[in-house]
Design an enzyme around this catalytic site. Structure first.
Site, mmCIF file in Angstrom:
data_model
loop_
_atom_site.group_PDB
_atom_site.id
_atom_site.type_symbol
_atom_site.label_atom_id
_atom_site.label_comp_id
_atom_site.label_asym_id
_atom_site.label_seq_id
_atom_site.Cartn_x
_atom_site.Cartn_y
_atom_site.Cartn_z
ATOM 1 N N PRO A 11 0.023 7.295 -1.788
ATOM 2 C CA PRO A 11 0.973 8.454 -1.891
ATOM 3 C C PRO A 11 0.757 8.949 -0.382
ATOM 4 C CG PRO A 11 -1.323 9.000 -2.698
ATOM 5 C CD PRO A 11 -1.186 7.503 -2.953
ATOM 6 N N ASN A 12 2.282 9.422 -0.049
ATOM 7 C CA ASN A 12 2.410 9.869 1.298
ATOM 8 C C ASN A 12 2.455 8.926 2.409
ATOM 9 O OD1 ASN A 12 2.714 12.727 0.469
ATOM 10 N ND2 ASN A 12 0.503 12.700 0.147
ATOM 11 N N ARG A 19 5.131 12.594 10.738
ATOM 12 C CA ARG A 19 4.415 13.773 11.094
ATOM 13 C C ARG A 19 2.867 13.214 11.267
ATOM 14 N NH1 ARG A 19 5.938 16.430 5.418
ATOM 15 N NH2 ARG A 19 7.709 15.423 5.674
ATOM 16 N N TYR A 24 -2.400 9.447 12.080
ATOM 17 C CA TYR A 24 -1.769 8.161 11.614
ATOM 18 C C TYR A 24 -1.132 7.462 12.492
ATOM 19 C CZ TYR A 24 -3.402 10.698 7.330
ATOM 20 O OH TYR A 24 -4.088 11.369 6.605
ATOM 21 N N ASN A 75 -4.061 0.333 0.718
ATOM 22 C CA ASN A 75 -4.358 1.519 1.403
ATOM 23 C C ASN A 75 -3.999 2.469 0.139
ATOM 24 O OD1 ASN A 75 -4.559 3.974 2.796
ATOM 25 N ND2 ASN A 75 -3.544 3.488 4.455
ATOM 26 N N ALA A 78 -4.772 9.111 -0.490
ATOM 27 C CA ALA A 78 -5.745 10.141 -1.093
ATOM 28 C C ALA A 78 -6.544 9.550 -2.114
ATOM 29 C CB ALA A 78 -5.032 11.234 -0.990
ATOM 30 N N GLU A 99 -9.830 -3.060 1.348
ATOM 31 C CA GLU A 99 -9.510 -1.660 1.619
ATOM 32 C C GLU A 99 -9.233 -1.341 3.296
ATOM 33 O OE1 GLU A 99 -12.577 0.986 0.279
ATOM 34 O OE2 GLU A 99 -11.396 2.628 1.279
ATOM 35 N N HIS A 101 -7.558 1.658 5.837
ATOM 36 C CA HIS A 101 -7.111 3.019 6.118
ATOM 37 C C HIS A 101 -6.834 3.058 7.710
ATOM 38 C CE1 HIS A 101 -8.749 4.485 2.468
ATOM 39 N NE2 HIS A 101 -9.638 3.749 2.454
ATOM 40 N N ARG A 108 -13.718 12.179 9.813
ATOM 41 C CA ARG A 108 -12.648 13.305 9.327
ATOM 42 C C ARG A 108 -13.646 14.013 8.483
ATOM 43 N NH1 ARG A 108 -7.210 10.968 7.573
ATOM 44 N NH2 ARG A 108 -6.754 13.083 7.765
#
Ligand code: CA2
Length: 146
Positions: A11-12, A19, A24, A75, A78, A99, A101, A108
């Site tokens: 998601p996203n 943004r 990112y 990835n 969330a 995995e 990211h 973070r």
């Protein structure tokens, strides 16, 4: 022989490049896909690159991945930190997975430090931005070709 690999984005991640570039990076997901495809071609891998904002769709794609993918790069966004369903699907399909990211999740918020996916992963790559996908594809080729 060309090896099919499923590359999943959660998601996203479709918002990349629009943004939060400080976290990112400034590449869009399409640009990351282009980079990853170039790397994959050199490695003789055939990536099936997908993105979904829906947990169930990601689960279904993982369940179907065994036909014909031989590895998964994921990835999960969330869902990394919340989804037993995605972790169970990855376990059930029993393909090696990596995995990825974009950000260094350990630098973070504490809630990003735990991943439901890491324990079953062949490897975890974070903090390399879009290059992380290329690194994961390198790892797929190295593992599957011995
Ligand atoms: O660093 C990563 O790749 C993450 O998987 C990205 C997820 C985050 O929840 C994970 O903790 C780490 C979030 C992706 C959201 O992407 C956006 C991109 C641009 C603007 C807003 C969100």
């Amino acid at each position: 022989m060309v090896i099919p690999v499923l590359v999943l984005n959660g998601p996203n991640l479709n918002l990349l490049g629009t943004r939060e570039p400080a976290i990112y990076g400034s590449l869009t997901l399409a640009e990351i896909e282009r980079l990853a495809r170039q790397r994959a071609q050199a490695l003789d891998l055939a990536p099936d690159f997908r993105q979904s904002n829906h947990e169930g769709e990601l689960v279904s794609w993982i369940q179907e991945a065994g036909r014909p993918a031989r590895a998964i790069v994921i990835n999960a966004g969330a869902y990394t930190h919340t989804s037993l369903a995605i972790a169970d699907a990855l376990k059930a399909v029993a393909l090696p997975y990596w995995e990825v990211h974009l950000s260094n999740i350990y630098r973070r918020e504490p809630f990003r430090h735990h991943s439901y996916l890491s324990a079953g992963a062949e490897g975890v790559i974070c903090g390399l931005g879009g290059l992380g996908y290329c690194a994961a594809l390198e790892a797929v080729a190295a593992k599957l070709r011995g």
